[in-house]
Motif scaffolding. Structure first.
Motif, PDB file in Angstrom:
ATOM      1  N   SER A   1      13.992 104.082  19.273  1.00  0.00           N
ATOM      2  CA  SER A   1      13.782 102.838  18.558  1.00  0.00           C
ATOM      3  C   SER A   1      14.776 102.324  17.866  1.00  0.00           C
ATOM      4  O   SER A   1      14.832 100.872  18.116  1.00  0.00           O
ATOM      5  CB  SER A   1      12.640 103.134  17.339  1.00  0.00           C
ATOM      6  OG  SER A   1      12.285 102.358  16.790  1.00  0.00           O
ATOM      7  N   GLU A   2      15.697 102.683  17.516  1.00  0.00           N
ATOM      8  CA  GLU A   2      17.055 102.431  16.812  1.00  0.00           C
ATOM      9  C   GLU A   2      17.848 101.769  17.832  1.00  0.00           C
ATOM     10  O   GLU A   2      18.349 100.632  17.737  1.00  0.00           O
ATOM     11  CB  GLU A   2      17.942 103.653  16.408  1.00  0.00           C
ATOM     12  CG  GLU A   2      17.106 104.203  15.033  1.00  0.00           C
ATOM     13  CD  GLU A   2      17.687 105.559  14.638  1.00  0.00           C
ATOM     14  OE1 GLU A   2      18.840 105.872  15.111  1.00  0.00           O
ATOM     15  OE2 GLU A   2      17.521 105.786  13.438  1.00  0.00           O
ATOM     16  N   VAL A   3      17.785 102.425  19.097  1.00  0.00           N
ATOM     17  CA  VAL A   3      18.869 101.730  20.376  1.00  0.00           C
ATOM     18  C   VAL A   3      18.078 100.423  20.778  1.00  0.00           C
ATOM     19  O   VAL A   3      18.818  99.361  20.859  1.00  0.00           O
ATOM     20  CB  VAL A   3      18.805 102.651  21.127  1.00  0.00           C
ATOM     21  CG1 VAL A   3      19.296 101.764  22.839  1.00  0.00           C
ATOM     22  CG2 VAL A   3      19.358 103.716  21.074  1.00  0.00           C
ATOM     23  N   GLU A   4      16.741 100.525  20.812  1.00  0.00           N
ATOM     24  CA  GLU A   4      16.019  99.182  21.137  1.00  0.00           C
ATOM     25  C   GLU A   4      16.295  98.213  20.162  1.00  0.00           C
ATOM     26  O   GLU A   4      16.430  96.630  20.354  1.00  0.00           O
ATOM     27  CB  GLU A   4      14.652  99.356  21.042  1.00  0.00           C
ATOM     28  CG  GLU A   4      14.320 100.141  22.468  1.00  0.00           C
ATOM     29  CD  GLU A   4      12.564 100.520  22.623  1.00  0.00           C
ATOM     30  OE1 GLU A   4      11.830 100.533  21.521  1.00  0.00           O
ATOM     31  OE2 GLU A   4      12.018 100.705  23.693  1.00  0.00           O
ATOM     32  N   GLY A   5      16.209  98.487  18.672  1.00  0.00           N
ATOM     33  CA  GLY A   5      16.425  97.492  17.666  1.00  0.00           C
ATOM     34  C   GLY A   5      17.782  96.888  17.857  1.00  0.00           C
ATOM     35  O   GLY A   5      18.118  95.768  17.667  1.00  0.00           O
ATOM     36  N   GLU A   6      18.901  97.952  18.235  1.00  0.00           N
ATOM     37  CA  GLU A   6      20.213  97.399  18.402  1.00  0.00           C
ATOM     38  C   GLU A   6      20.420  96.466  19.874  1.00  0.00           C
ATOM     39  O   GLU A   6      21.218  95.443  19.559  1.00  0.00           O
ATOM     40  CB  GLU A   6      21.286  98.497  18.454  1.00  0.00           C
ATOM     41  CG  GLU A   6      21.407  99.235  17.422  1.00  0.00           C
ATOM     42  CD  GLU A   6      22.327 100.659  17.612  1.00  0.00           C
ATOM     43  OE1 GLU A   6      22.569 100.745  18.705  1.00  0.00           O
ATOM     44  OE2 GLU A   6      22.454 101.434  16.604  1.00  0.00           O
ATOM     45  N   ILE A   7      19.685  96.617  20.680  1.00  0.00           N
ATOM     46  CA  ILE A   7      19.651  95.962  21.799  1.00  0.00           C
ATOM     47  C   ILE A   7      19.062  94.399  21.499  1.00  0.00           C
ATOM     48  O   ILE A   7      19.794  93.297  21.869  1.00  0.00           O
ATOM     49  CB  ILE A   7      18.820  96.600  22.963  1.00  0.00           C
ATOM     50  CG1 ILE A   7      19.329  97.553  23.605  1.00  0.00           C
ATOM     51  CG2 ILE A   7      18.416  95.421  24.119  1.00  0.00           C
ATOM     52  CD1 ILE A   7      18.741  98.287  24.494  1.00  0.00           C
ATOM     53  N   LYS A   8      17.785  94.345  20.680  1.00  0.00           N
ATOM     54  CA  LYS A   8      17.382  93.008  20.451  1.00  0.00           C
ATOM     55  C   LYS A   8      18.401  92.238  19.514  1.00  0.00           C
ATOM     56  O   LYS A   8      18.409  91.110  19.555  1.00  0.00           O
ATOM     57  CB  LYS A   8      16.218  93.371  19.632  1.00  0.00           C
ATOM     58  CG  LYS A   8      14.957  93.783  20.343  1.00  0.00           C
ATOM     59  CD  LYS A   8      13.752  93.977  19.502  1.00  0.00           C
ATOM     60  CE  LYS A   8      12.482  94.594  20.665  1.00  0.00           C
ATOM     61  NZ  LYS A   8      11.190  94.563  19.859  1.00  0.00           N
ATOM     62  N   THR A   9      19.175  93.022  18.504  1.00  0.00           N
ATOM     63  CA  THR A   9      20.078  92.195  17.804  1.00  0.00           C
ATOM     64  C   THR A   9      21.172  91.712  18.580  1.00  0.00           C
ATOM     65  O   THR A   9      21.669  90.739  18.412  1.00  0.00           O
ATOM     66  CB  THR A   9      20.585  93.433  16.962  1.00  0.00           C
ATOM     67  OG1 THR A   9      19.746  93.418  15.982  1.00  0.00           O
ATOM     68  CG2 THR A   9      21.698  92.659  16.037  1.00  0.00           C
ATOM     69  N   LEU A  10      21.723  92.649  19.474  1.00  0.00           N
ATOM     70  CA  LEU A  10      22.670  92.337  20.352  1.00  0.00           C
ATOM     71  C   LEU A  10      22.239  90.778  21.237  1.00  0.00           C
ATOM     72  O   LEU A  10      22.983  89.925  21.567  1.00  0.00           O
ATOM     73  CB  LEU A  10      23.280  93.120  21.478  1.00  0.00           C
ATOM     74  CG  LEU A  10      24.093  94.279  20.737  1.00  0.00           C
ATOM     75  CD1 LEU A  10      24.311  95.471  21.502  1.00  0.00           C
ATOM     76  CD2 LEU A  10      25.280  93.579  20.061  1.00  0.00           C
ATOM     77  N   GLN A  11      20.878  91.008  21.890  1.00  0.00           N
ATOM     78  CA  GLN A  11      20.484  89.727  22.658  1.00  0.00           C
ATOM     79  C   GLN A  11      20.222  88.622  21.918  1.00  0.00           C
ATOM     80  O   GLN A  11      20.089  87.455  22.406  1.00  0.00           O
ATOM     81  CB  GLN A  11      19.125  90.402  23.370  1.00  0.00           C
ATOM     82  CG  GLN A  11      19.094  91.399  24.229  1.00  0.00           C
ATOM     83  CD  GLN A  11      17.732  91.888  24.802  1.00  0.00           C
ATOM     84  OE1 GLN A  11      16.895  91.859  24.149  1.00  0.00           O
ATOM     85  NE2 GLN A  11      18.007  92.579  25.951  1.00  0.00           N
ATOM     86  N   SER A  12      20.120  88.640  20.560  1.00  0.00           N
ATOM     87  CA  SER A  12      19.656  87.587  19.746  1.00  0.00           C
ATOM     88  C   SER A  12      21.208  86.836  19.074  1.00  0.00           C
ATOM     89  O   SER A  12      20.984  85.625  19.021  1.00  0.00           O
ATOM     90  CB  SER A  12      19.063  87.916  18.491  1.00  0.00           C
ATOM     91  OG  SER A  12      19.897  88.608  17.580  1.00  0.00           O
TER      92      SER A  12
END
Length: 226
Positions: free
Chosen positions: A103-114
């Motif tokens: 979940s933490e990694v997915e959150g970081e990925i979404k942040t980077l994608q934004s």
């Protein structure tokens, strides 16, 4: 094409042992549809397996219930069960930790994608710079006393606006006179009657004649003050 009888027995026996729970022939038939086995063949196979004591069965009225033989399984003692429960608890905790990490990694990925790329930042900066330049040019014109709207154009718009306000006021008055005449001696509740006819006042639609009239007067005062 249905499997051969020996293969059918192997499939049914393996399924009953894997399930290790009470089953009737319909349960088995439903699960083994992918093998193209008919219920009659499955019923016969279950009976053969029960007769040869490779599985257990009990009769409840007209229905037969089949179950894997329990003596073929290693039944853990209390000590083994305790160890298994402890191991299961550890595995559950590891699973929760893994889910949290994912979940933490997915959150970081979404942040980077934004986040914008360097190319997108340069493009956005150019757009904002263009907007700032246009606004500065407009501000300079206003400070220099340049009239952005010609007086004759302003007058024409005000006349059209004033005519629409007059029509609005006239129709509002006509409706009020007509509505008062209709509802004066009506036994119905006026609010319910209005809702029944689907009538909406200006206030129901979130608009006000007075506010639009004030807007026109405010514009005329500004024009005189310029």
């Amino acid at each position: 094409m249905a499997p051969k009888s020996d293969n059918t027995e192997a499939i049914v026996l393996n399924f009953v042992n894997e399930q290790n729970r009470p089953l009737n022939s319909q349960n088995v038939a439903d699960f083994l549809q992918k093998y193209n086995l008919k219920k009659t063949a499955i019923q016969k196979t279950l009976d053969n397996l029960a007769d040869s004591k490779r599985i257990s069965f009990k009769e409840y009225g007209k229905q037969k219930i089949y179950l894997a033989r329990q003596d073929q399984f290693d039944i853990p003692n209390n000590e083994d069960l305790s160890k298994m429960k402890e191991e299961n608890s550890k595995l559950q905790q590891q699973l929760q930790d893994q889910k949290r990490t994912i979940s933490e990694v997915e959150g970081e990925i979404k942040t980077l994608q934004s986040n914008l790329t360097l190319e997108q930042i340069v493009e956005k900066k150019a757009e904002l710079g263009k907007e700032v330049k246009e606004m500065e040019d407009k501000l300079m014109k206003l400070r220099g006393g340049v009239t952005l709207v010609r007086p004759e154009d302003r007058k024409a718009v005000e006349e059209i606006y004033s005519e629409k306000i007059s029509q609005w006021r006239k129709r509002k008055r006509m409706f009020k006179d007509l509505w008062d005449a209709i509802t004066e001696n009506s036994p119905k509740d006026i609010k319910e009657f209005k809702e029944e006819l689907g009538i909406e006042y200006d206030e129901d639609a979130g608009v006000s004649l007075q506010s639009y009239s004030d807007l026109l007067q405010h514009g005329k005062k500004r024009a005189r003050g310029q």
